[in-house]
Design an enzyme around this catalytic site. Structure first.
Site, short mmCIF file in Angstrom:
data_model
loop_
_atom_site.label_atom_id
_atom_site.label_comp_id
_atom_site.label_asym_id
_atom_site.label_seq_id
_atom_site.Cartn_x
_atom_site.Cartn_y
_atom_site.Cartn_z
N LYS A 102 -33.69 -65.06 9.49
CA LYS A 102 -33.48 -64.86 8.05
C LYS A 102 -34.28 -63.69 7.49
O LYS A 102 -33.88 -63.07 6.52
CB LYS A 102 -33.83 -66.14 7.30
CG LYS A 102 -32.86 -67.24 7.62
CD LYS A 102 -33.11 -68.41 6.73
CE LYS A 102 -31.91 -69.33 6.82
NZ LYS A 102 -31.94 -70.29 5.73
N LYS A 106 -39.98 -70.69 3.40
CA LYS A 106 -38.78 -70.90 4.21
C LYS A 106 -39.01 -70.48 5.66
O LYS A 106 -39.76 -69.55 5.92
CB LYS A 106 -37.60 -70.08 3.65
CG LYS A 106 -37.15 -70.52 2.28
CD LYS A 106 -36.11 -69.60 1.69
CE LYS A 106 -34.71 -69.95 2.12
NZ LYS A 106 -33.69 -69.18 1.34
N GLY A 143 -29.67 -75.69 7.97
CA GLY A 143 -29.49 -77.10 7.60
C GLY A 143 -30.53 -77.59 6.62
O GLY A 143 -30.79 -78.79 6.54
N GLY A 144 -31.13 -76.67 5.87
CA GLY A 144 -32.09 -77.07 4.84
C GLY A 144 -33.45 -77.46 5.39
O GLY A 144 -34.31 -77.92 4.65
N LEU A 177 -35.96 -70.19 -7.40
CA LEU A 177 -35.14 -70.08 -8.61
C LEU A 177 -34.90 -71.48 -9.18
O LEU A 177 -34.68 -72.44 -8.44
CB LEU A 177 -33.82 -69.39 -8.29
CG LEU A 177 -33.96 -67.96 -7.71
CD1 LEU A 177 -32.60 -67.36 -7.40
CD2 LEU A 177 -34.72 -67.05 -8.67
N GLU A 203 -28.74 -65.76 2.73
CA GLU A 203 -28.50 -65.67 4.18
C GLU A 203 -27.05 -65.37 4.46
O GLU A 203 -26.20 -65.41 3.57
CB GLU A 203 -28.92 -66.97 4.89
CG GLU A 203 -28.06 -68.17 4.55
CD GLU A 203 -28.18 -69.28 5.59
OE1 GLU A 203 -28.69 -69.04 6.70
OE2 GLU A 203 -27.71 -70.40 5.30
N ASN A 213 -23.95 -66.50 7.25
CA ASN A 213 -23.49 -67.33 8.37
C ASN A 213 -22.42 -66.56 9.13
O ASN A 213 -21.42 -66.13 8.56
CB ASN A 213 -22.91 -68.66 7.88
CG ASN A 213 -23.99 -69.59 7.33
OD1 ASN A 213 -23.76 -70.32 6.38
ND2 ASN A 213 -25.18 -69.56 7.91
N ARG A 251 -20.09 -67.30 11.26
CA ARG A 251 -19.16 -68.27 11.89
C ARG A 251 -18.21 -68.78 10.83
O ARG A 251 -18.37 -68.49 9.66
CB ARG A 251 -19.96 -69.44 12.45
CG ARG A 251 -20.81 -70.08 11.36
CD ARG A 251 -21.46 -71.37 11.76
NE ARG A 251 -22.55 -71.73 10.87
CZ ARG A 251 -22.42 -72.36 9.71
NH1 ARG A 251 -21.22 -72.67 9.26
NH2 ARG A 251 -23.46 -72.65 8.97
N VAL A 306 -17.78 -75.00 7.25
CA VAL A 306 -17.15 -76.29 6.94
C VAL A 306 -16.19 -76.13 5.76
O VAL A 306 -15.08 -76.67 5.76
CB VAL A 306 -18.24 -77.34 6.59
CG1 VAL A 306 -17.61 -78.67 6.21
CG2 VAL A 306 -19.21 -77.52 7.75
P1 ADP Z 1 -30.26 -73.21 5.26
O1 ADP Z 1 -29.89 -72.14 6.22
O2 ADP Z 1 -31.34 -74.12 5.76
O3 ADP Z 1 -29.06 -73.94 4.72
P2 ADP Z 1 -30.42 -71.46 2.90
O4 ADP Z 1 -31.27 -70.28 2.83
O5 ADP Z 1 -28.94 -71.24 3.09
O6 ADP Z 1 -30.97 -72.47 4.02
O7 ADP Z 1 -30.61 -72.32 1.60
C1 ADP Z 1 -30.01 -73.60 1.43
C2 ADP Z 1 -30.13 -74.05 -0.01
O8 ADP Z 1 -31.52 -74.11 -0.39
C3 ADP Z 1 -29.50 -73.12 -1.02
O9 ADP Z 1 -28.12 -73.32 -1.17
C4 ADP Z 1 -30.27 -73.49 -2.26
O10 ADP Z 1 -29.82 -74.70 -2.79
C5 ADP Z 1 -31.68 -73.71 -1.74
N1 ADP Z 1 -32.48 -72.47 -1.81
C6 ADP Z 1 -32.63 -71.52 -0.86
N2 ADP Z 1 -33.39 -70.49 -1.28
C7 ADP Z 1 -33.78 -70.79 -2.55
C8 ADP Z 1 -34.58 -70.15 -3.56
N3 ADP Z 1 -35.17 -68.96 -3.34
N4 ADP Z 1 -34.72 -70.77 -4.76
C9 ADP Z 1 -34.14 -71.97 -4.99
N5 ADP Z 1 -33.38 -72.63 -4.10
C10 ADP Z 1 -33.19 -72.06 -2.89
#
Ligand code: ADP
Length: 450
Positions: free
Chosen positions: A116, A158, A164-165, A203, A287, A289, A291, A294
């Site tokens: 990332k 992060k 997957g959060g 955010l 980020e 993806n 691929r 879903v």
């Molecule tokens: P993953 O790859 O683990 O799914 P992401 O970077 O795509 O992680 O983020 C997943 C979710 O986490 C986002 O859709 C959002 O809800 C929350 N999120 C990610 N970054 C931020 C941020 N900077 N501020 C607030 N929420 C965030």
């Protein structure tokens, strides 16, 4: 075109890929673990190969087994679906080394976007706006504190290898920062074997809006509009829709073109999704993806473009079958991810489906691999099916979704259907007024208790 495609996945996405192959007239090979011998994707494929015992690491993630399955069956291409090996650059590389085509982007693009920090750096270089944060990984707590003060609290820690959060922790104040760092590092290490973390401004009320792209790998790329995936629980998407209730045509065209231009620049191949947070009219890249996702049916419903078919075509060296000007958006689509979980506690509820009846009628699509009498194994994800609805307007779509949810019967296990039946009656949802924290706030105030 390919002679035979091996589908390195299971469940509804294996079936989805199989359908595209059939429509292209390409023979298919299903692979399965010993827990999935009765699965729908195995029954409908032309051939099938058992690749190992139930745990995914011994079967669906087992690269030598998958290679052997290709060799035995003579498959000359592999579609990875989503999850499992779909974003594993090494897998794509190994296939290439064995003369088998990987239906997806180049290993290099998978690798860049899989990290990332590297992904954010690349996005920035390509003119895509990113969330303010650390330039790269943070090595010490002192450095993290300095950066956090600079971007302002709250901040989000992060994992660079995240997905997957997992490996994500909020620090609301300076006092929270060192424990957020420690927890995120530990979680990242356990989940991904890599404890590199970085910081982002957290955010407060953004929406999650993502842009679907398709590229031919030779410098042509188009965008297929957006999906709004703001309704999430624990950073996992629950409900996705397109177009976003928050965007107008000019905002869509602007961000879509920014993304498509970037994809042309890097000569991206196949389907991909560039994910943003959207707040106060501004987009912030989080980020990409590399691929099929879903929620891809939402885009298929409003563009009439078969994304999996396009993935296969460009992987085989064909041109994209459309240009940007050919892409027209019509109507509205919503997808609900129906999981085998208790709708209040979200505890998994694997087991046998005693009775199953899917909704139908105009504008209703169910992507699922389950059937009456099917035993949901405890080893994999808890997705029962995706209910996807299309309507001429968002209002028509919501009314159609409401009646489709009432028709859907899954007995014998608990599912999240009651959650969707409640959501589709919530004023904020009907008005399209929600953000990424809305669903958790709704659940926390007992929205599902009545
Ligand atoms: P993953 O790859 O683990 O799914 P992401 O970077 O795509 O992680 O983020 C997943 C979710 O986490 C986002 O859709 C959002 O809800 C929350 N999120 C990610 N970054 C931020 C941020 N900077 N501020 C607030 N929420 C965030």
């Amino acid at each position: 075109m390919f002679d035979k495609i091996l589908i390195a996945n299971r469940g509804e996405i294996a079936l989805r890929v199989l359908r595209a192959c059939k429509e292209l007239g390409i023979p298919t090979v299903a692979v399965h673990s010993t827990a999935d011998g009765d699965a729908m994707h195995v029954r409908l494929a032309d051939e099938s190969v058992c690749i190992g015992p139930p745990p995914a690491k011994d079967s669906y993630l087992n690269i030598p087994s998958l290679l052997a399955a290709c060799e035995i069956t003579g498959a000359d291409a592999v579609h990875p679906g989503y999850g499992f090996l779909s974003e594993n650059a090494r897998f794509a590389e190994i296939l290439e080394e064995h003369g088998i085509d990987f239906i997806g982007p180049s290993p290099e693009h998978i690798r860049i976007m899989g990290d990332k920090i590297e992904a954010k750096r690349t996005a920035k270089r390509l003119g895509i706006p990113v969330v303010p944060g650390s330039e790269g990984g943070v090595s010490s707590n002192d450095e993290a504190l300095r950066i956090a003060r600079d971007i302002g609290f709250p901040v989000l820690v992060k994992a660079a290898a995240g997905g997957g959060g997992r490996g994500m922790k909020v620090a609301r104040t300076e006092a929270d920062l060192s424990s957020a760092l420690a927890t995120a590092r530990a979680e990242a290490k356990a989940a991904f074997g890599d404890d590199v973390v970085y910081l982002e401004k957290y955010l407060q009320r953004p929406r999650h809006i993502e842009i679907q792209v398709l590229g031919d790998g030779r410098g042509r790329a188009v965008h297929l509009g957006e999906r709004d995936c703001s309704l999430q629980r624990r950073h996992q998407k629950v409900w996705e829709e397109g177009p976003s209730p928050a965007l107008n045509a000019s905002a869509r065209d602007a961000i879509g073109e920014t993304v498509a231009k970037a994809m042309r620049q890097i000569k991206y191949r196949g389907a991909g999704t560039v994910e943003f947070l959207y707040e106060d009219g501004a987009f912030y890249f989080i980020e990409m993806n590399t691929r099929i996702q879903v929620e891809h049916p939402v885009t298929e419903m409003i563009t009439d473009i078969d994304l999996v078919l396009e993935q296969i075509r460009v992987a085989a060296g064909s041109d994209l079958s459309m240009e940007q000007k050919d892409i027209k958006f019509h109507g509205h689509s919503i997808e609900c991810r129906v999981n085998a979980e208790n709708p209040v506690s979200f505890r998994p509820s694997p087991g046998r489906i005693a009775h199953y009846h899917t909704p139908g009628g105009l504008g209703v699509r169910v992507d699922s691999a389950v059937y009456q009498g099917y035993l949901i194994p405890p080893y994999y994800d808890s997705l029962v099916g995706k209910l996807i609805v299309h309507g001429k307007t968002r209002t028509e779509c919501l009314m159609r979704l409401r009646r489709a949810l009432d028709e859907y019967v899954v007995d014998g296990i608990e599912t999240t259907l009651p959650l969707f039946r409640a959501l589709v009656r919530e004023p904020d949802i009907l008005d399209g007024q929600y953000h990424i924290h809305w669903l958790e706030q709704f659940l926390a105030r007992g929205g599902m208790d009545s």
